[in-house]
Design a protein around this motif. Structure first.
Motif, PDB file in Angstrom:
ATOM      1  N   SER A 134      -6.734  -0.867  -0.507  1.00 30.76           N
ATOM      2  CA  SER A 134      -5.626  -1.537   0.610  1.00 30.76           C
ATOM      3  C   SER A 134      -5.482  -0.770   1.597  1.00 30.76           C
ATOM      4  O   SER A 134      -5.359  -1.196   2.847  1.00 30.76           O
ATOM      5  N   GLY A 135      -5.923   0.664   1.655  1.00 27.41           N
ATOM      6  CA  GLY A 135      -5.943   1.671   2.862  1.00 27.41           C
ATOM      7  C   GLY A 135      -7.027   1.283   3.668  1.00 27.41           C
ATOM      8  O   GLY A 135      -6.949   1.205   4.931  1.00 27.41           O
TER       9      GLY A 135
ATOM     10  N   TYR B 277      -6.071   0.135  -5.948  1.00 24.30           N
ATOM     11  CA  TYR B 277      -5.311  -0.740  -4.931  1.00 24.30           C
ATOM     12  C   TYR B 277      -4.995  -0.063  -3.905  1.00 24.30           C
ATOM     13  O   TYR B 277      -5.165  -0.539  -2.690  1.00 24.30           O
ATOM     14  N   VAL B 278      -4.327   1.156  -4.070  1.00 25.26           N
ATOM     15  CA  VAL B 278      -4.267   1.808  -2.818  1.00 25.26           C
ATOM     16  C   VAL B 278      -5.300   2.274  -2.021  1.00 25.26           C
ATOM     17  O   VAL B 278      -5.259   2.167  -0.823  1.00 25.26           O
TER      18      VAL B 278
ATOM     19  N   SER C  23       1.255   3.634  -3.042  1.00 30.54           N
ATOM     20  CA  SER C  23       0.582   5.050  -3.059  1.00 30.54           C
ATOM     21  C   SER C  23       1.763   5.886  -3.472  1.00 30.54           C
ATOM     22  O   SER C  23       1.428   7.332  -3.765  1.00 30.54           O
TER      23      SER C  23
ATOM     24  N   HIS D  82       0.933  -1.149   0.008  1.00 31.01           N
ATOM     25  CA  HIS D  82      -0.210   0.121  -0.110  1.00 31.01           C
ATOM     26  C   HIS D  82       0.733   1.174  -0.027  1.00 31.01           C
ATOM     27  O   HIS D  82       0.713   2.245  -0.944  1.00 31.01           O
TER      28      HIS D  82
END
Length: 176
Positions: free
Chosen positions: A164-165, A160-161, A125, A121
């Protein structure tokens, strides 16, 4: 505007994209070392995790909009997603400048899962910053062919960022 004008238009943003792609992670890292003795009126992690969740939803809606050729809707949703990401970043920095980091308390295999998600992550990012900026610039300069090509990479990275956060928050939330 012909193809050469679009390329020139894109290139005038390159220095700014490079500067922001370097400056944002560096400034965030520096600000992590700055501690302010202040108590925030709200507990930010669930708020910025919700912003991440909303960002993911907006990205998916923007993808659906463009698949259905709703260009103005797509454009508005993407600007909203960028605004949400900026809002997340401000809250994230504010929280870490005013609070100690929370240690993950899970043990065994789940600990490795958590740190794997957290590490990817964080790395993604950072990686996604220039992709978002380049994708945005190609859209605003109407270089749609190149915009589409990079958007195919930017979309899954950014999604995804955002997702996943939320997962990182859910996994660490029992330890706050």
């Amino acid at each position: 505007m012909n193809k050469d004008d679009k390329i020139l238009d894109d290139k005038k943003y390159n220095k700014l994209i490079i500067a922001l792609s370097i400056a944002i992670p560096v400034v965030v890292a520096i600000l992590f070392g700055v501690k302010i003795d202040a108590e925030l009126p709200v507990f930010l992690p669930p708020i910025y995790a919700s912003v991440n969740a909303l960002t993911a939803l907006v990205l998916v809606l923007a993808f659906i909009a463009i698949q259905n050729k709703k260009i103005k809707l797509h454009e508005g949703l993407m600007k909203f997603a960028i605004g949400l990401s900026l809002m997340f970043l401000v809250m994230y920095i504010a929280y870490h400048m005013t609070s100690d980091s929370t240690k993950y308390g899970g043990e065994g295999m789940i600990k490795y899962v958590y740190y794997s998600i957290l590490l990817t992550h964080i790395l993604m990012s950072i990686v996604v910053i220039p992709f978002v900026l380049i994708t945005y610039v190609r859209a605003i300069t109407n270089n749609i062919e190149k915009h589409r090509k990079i958007a195919k990479i930017t979309f899954p990275l950014w999604l995804y960022v955002a997702v996943s956060g939320v997962v990182v928050f859910i996994m660490i939330s029992p330890y706050y």
